[in-house]
Design a protein around this motif. Structure first.
Motif, PDB file in Angstrom:
ATOM      1  N   GLU A   1      34.328  26.372  30.935  1.00 17.06           N
ATOM      2  CA  GLU A   1      34.209  28.006  31.195  1.00 17.06           C
ATOM      3  C   GLU A   1      35.708  28.501  31.204  1.00 17.06           C
ATOM      4  O   GLU A   1      36.266  28.150  31.921  1.00 17.06           O
ATOM      5  N   THR A   2      36.230  29.471  30.428  1.00 20.68           N
ATOM      6  CA  THR A   2      37.554  29.891  30.213  1.00 20.68           C
ATOM      7  C   THR A   2      37.491  31.590  30.571  1.00 20.68           C
ATOM      8  O   THR A   2      36.360  31.971  29.607  1.00 20.68           O
ATOM      9  N   TYR A   3      37.979  32.219  31.345  1.00 19.24           N
ATOM     10  CA  TYR A   3      37.690  33.605  31.552  1.00 19.24           C
ATOM     11  C   TYR A   3      38.922  34.368  32.337  1.00 19.24           C
ATOM     12  O   TYR A   3      39.627  33.910  33.051  1.00 19.24           O
ATOM     13  N   VAL A   4      38.876  35.588  31.930  1.00 18.99           N
ATOM     14  CA  VAL A   4      39.880  36.365  32.281  1.00 18.99           C
ATOM     15  C   VAL A   4      39.098  37.832  32.652  1.00 18.99           C
ATOM     16  O   VAL A   4      38.521  38.358  31.787  1.00 18.99           O
ATOM     17  N   ILE A   5      39.014  37.876  34.045  1.00 17.52           N
ATOM     18  CA  ILE A   5      38.139  39.210  34.427  1.00 17.52           C
ATOM     19  C   ILE A   5      39.093  40.132  35.498  1.00 17.52           C
ATOM     20  O   ILE A   5      39.424  39.697  36.281  1.00 17.52           O
ATOM     21  N   PRO A   6      39.238  41.311  34.941  1.00 20.18           N
ATOM     22  CA  PRO A   6      40.186  42.229  35.742  1.00 20.18           C
ATOM     23  C   PRO A   6      39.105  42.639  37.001  1.00 20.18           C
ATOM     24  O   PRO A   6      38.015  42.782  37.072  1.00 20.18           O
ATOM     25  N   ARG A   7      39.915  42.708  38.038  1.00 21.12           N
ATOM     26  CA  ARG A   7      39.425  43.053  39.150  1.00 21.12           C
ATOM     27  C   ARG A   7      39.261  44.446  39.616  1.00 21.12           C
ATOM     28  O   ARG A   7      40.433  44.839  39.828  1.00 21.12           O
ATOM     29  N   PRO A   8      38.308  45.281  39.389  1.00 15.95           N
ATOM     30  CA  PRO A   8      38.380  46.751  39.585  1.00 15.95           C
ATOM     31  C   PRO A   8      38.711  47.131  40.818  1.00 15.95           C
ATOM     32  O   PRO A   8      38.480  46.663  41.791  1.00 15.95           O
ATOM     33  N   TYR A   9      39.405  48.528  40.773  1.00 19.59           N
ATOM     34  CA  TYR A   9      39.941  49.226  42.013  1.00 19.59           C
ATOM     35  C   TYR A   9      40.777  47.955  43.121  1.00 19.59           C
ATOM     36  O   TYR A   9      40.426  48.151  44.231  1.00 19.59           O
ATOM     37  N   SER A  10      41.633  47.161  42.301  1.00 18.80           N
ATOM     38  CA  SER A  10      42.522  46.243  43.306  1.00 18.80           C
ATOM     39  C   SER A  10      43.966  46.380  42.992  1.00 18.80           C
ATOM     40  O   SER A  10      44.424  45.503  43.358  1.00 18.80           O
ATOM     41  N   LYS A  11      44.151  47.392  42.443  1.00 21.29           N
ATOM     42  CA  LYS A  11      45.663  47.794  41.950  1.00 21.29           C
ATOM     43  C   LYS A  11      46.234  46.644  41.052  1.00 21.29           C
ATOM     44  O   LYS A  11      47.072  46.164  41.266  1.00 21.29           O
ATOM     45  N   GLY A  12      45.348  46.281  40.167  1.00 14.34           N
ATOM     46  CA  GLY A  12      45.966  45.539  38.973  1.00 14.34           C
ATOM     47  C   GLY A  12      45.559  43.840  39.327  1.00 14.34           C
ATOM     48  O   GLY A  12      46.071  43.104  38.337  1.00 14.34           O
ATOM     49  N   ASN A  13      44.882  43.315  39.897  1.00 18.32           N
ATOM     50  CA  ASN A  13      44.551  42.228  40.238  1.00 18.32           C
ATOM     51  C   ASN A  13      43.398  41.775  38.849  1.00 18.32           C
ATOM     52  O   ASN A  13      42.587  42.345  38.431  1.00 18.32           O
ATOM     53  N   VAL A  14      43.686  40.415  38.583  1.00 20.99           N
ATOM     54  CA  VAL A  14      42.775  39.727  37.628  1.00 20.99           C
ATOM     55  C   VAL A  14      42.509  38.244  37.931  1.00 20.99           C
ATOM     56  O   VAL A  14      43.224  37.666  38.734  1.00 20.99           O
ATOM     57  N   ILE A  15      41.144  37.890  37.713  1.00 17.45           N
ATOM     58  CA  ILE A  15      40.710  36.594  38.133  1.00 17.45           C
ATOM     59  C   ILE A  15      40.935  35.746  36.861  1.00 17.45           C
ATOM     60  O   ILE A  15      40.331  36.202  35.645  1.00 17.45           O
TER      61      ILE A  15
END
Length: 358
Positions: free
Chosen positions: A227-241
């Protein structure tokens, strides 16, 4: 009814959603959560804080999984619209790819309710991709959403919370007033006395936490064995998983350098915008999804509670694997309904009281 009429063992996303469904139906003051770990804790044995998390097509194609997904999606979409910032959930554009064609039943189900659902023309698919869709997903800041749920349960609804490790599922029957115990113990269901489900196993994942304020979309690629994924982490000042891995039966909590390199390579190939000076890798983490052969178990069981010399009801709700955040609310709805049906058989008078409260 007394404050310990209903006990929930486990305060991961599954247990918190059971408590929420009970609270929404007027049963909060009779509910107690017992858990070794609570939102704000970090432990390899506490899975929820490590999740991506978003709504995706990662779930199975059986009728229960599809129904839980639909209920969960509608719940989260509504929550994002009404209280998104406080709940740390957000409606987000999403693209998902499959290397192999997914089942038509799954696609038809998703198309019936996903907002902005569209199938991508074959000529627009990346090399090696058999099928793709775009839709509006819900992205979730997993640790902060779990914290939001716990605070809401405690302060808005008055649910009681006890930090305690249980060694036996029947120890959830705190006293003579406890009528039903919800077993939301995740990976512990394999070894917990009174449950000991041999179908349970961990599925290890590794993720990267990155700062990438320029990324505002979710992208996933479902491979045969990855599995490959890019998930923005909401309300985290721009963090992404960035992820990831789905390693069945692997339980190491370590993070592995080669896997970090693989995640970076795969996510940048899938979403070239990540290959930018504006992307900063902050940390690597590993988590163990609570998986189960045959899918999640939502089922009731009447047991003999020897210490209290009577019968009691246990409702099992575990084994969601990587779908706890998206399917958890739907699973909770089924678990609560199962409790009502069984309590009517076990203790008719109590069942009528519970129904009126719910």
């Amino acid at each position: 009814m007394k404050s310990e009429s209903v006990v929930i063992i486990g305060a991961g996303i599954i247990g918190l959603n059971v408590a929420l469904v009970l609270a929404e139906r007027g049963y909060a003051s009779q509910t107690t959560i017992i858990a070794e770990h609570l939102p704000g804790d970090t432990s390899i044995n506490y899975t929820s804080p490590w999740a991506g998390a978003n709504f995706s097509a990662i779930s199975a194609s059986d009728k229960n999984a599809l129904r839980w997904d639909k209920i969960g999606y509608n719940h989260l979409l509504n929550l994002a619209a009404k209280d998104g910032e406080r709940a740390f959930v957000r409606a987000t554009p999403s693209t998902e790819y499959w290397d192999e064609m997914p089942s038509r039943m799954k696609l038809d189900s998703m198309a019936s309710y996903l907002k902005d659902y569209k199938e991508i023309p074959k000529k627009e698919l990346p090399q090696g991709v058999a099928f793709g869709i775009t839709f509006t997903t819900i992205t979730i800041n997993a640790p902060m959403h779990a914290h939001y749920l716990l605070q809401r349960l405690r302060h808005q609804y008055g649910v009681q919370v006890i930090r305690k490790k249980v060694s036996d599922i029947t120890s959830g029957f705190l006293n003579k007033d406890t009528e039903v115990v919800f077993n939301c113990t995740g990976n512990a269901a394999r070894s917990l006395k009174g449950v000991e489900d041999p179908k349970c196993y961990p599925t290890r994942g590794q993720i990267l936490l990155a700062k990438a304020t320029h990324i505002n979309q979710s992208v996933m690629r479902h491979g045969k064995d990855y599995e490959t994924y890019v998930i923005p982490r909401p309300y985290s000042k721009g963090n992404v998983i960035l992820g990831g891995y789905m390693q069945k039966g692997v339980s190491t909590p370590d993070t592995i350098g080669e896997e970090t390199k693989s995640i970076l390579s795969r996510t940048k190939a899938m979403l070239p915008e990540l290959d930018s000076p504006d992307t900063e890798i902050l940390a690597a983490f590993a988590g163990l999804r609570p998986s189960r052969e045959g899918g999640a178990r939502v089922a009731s069981e009447i047991v003999q509670v020897n210490d209290l010399k009577r019968k009691g009801l246990i409702v099992h709700n575990y084994g969601a694997g990587g779908t706890g955040f998206q399917a958890g609310y739907g699973m909770a709805v089924d678990a609560v309904e199962s409790a009502l049906v069984e309590l009517q058989i076990l203790q008719p008078n109590s069942a009528r009281t519970i129904r009126s409260a719910l």
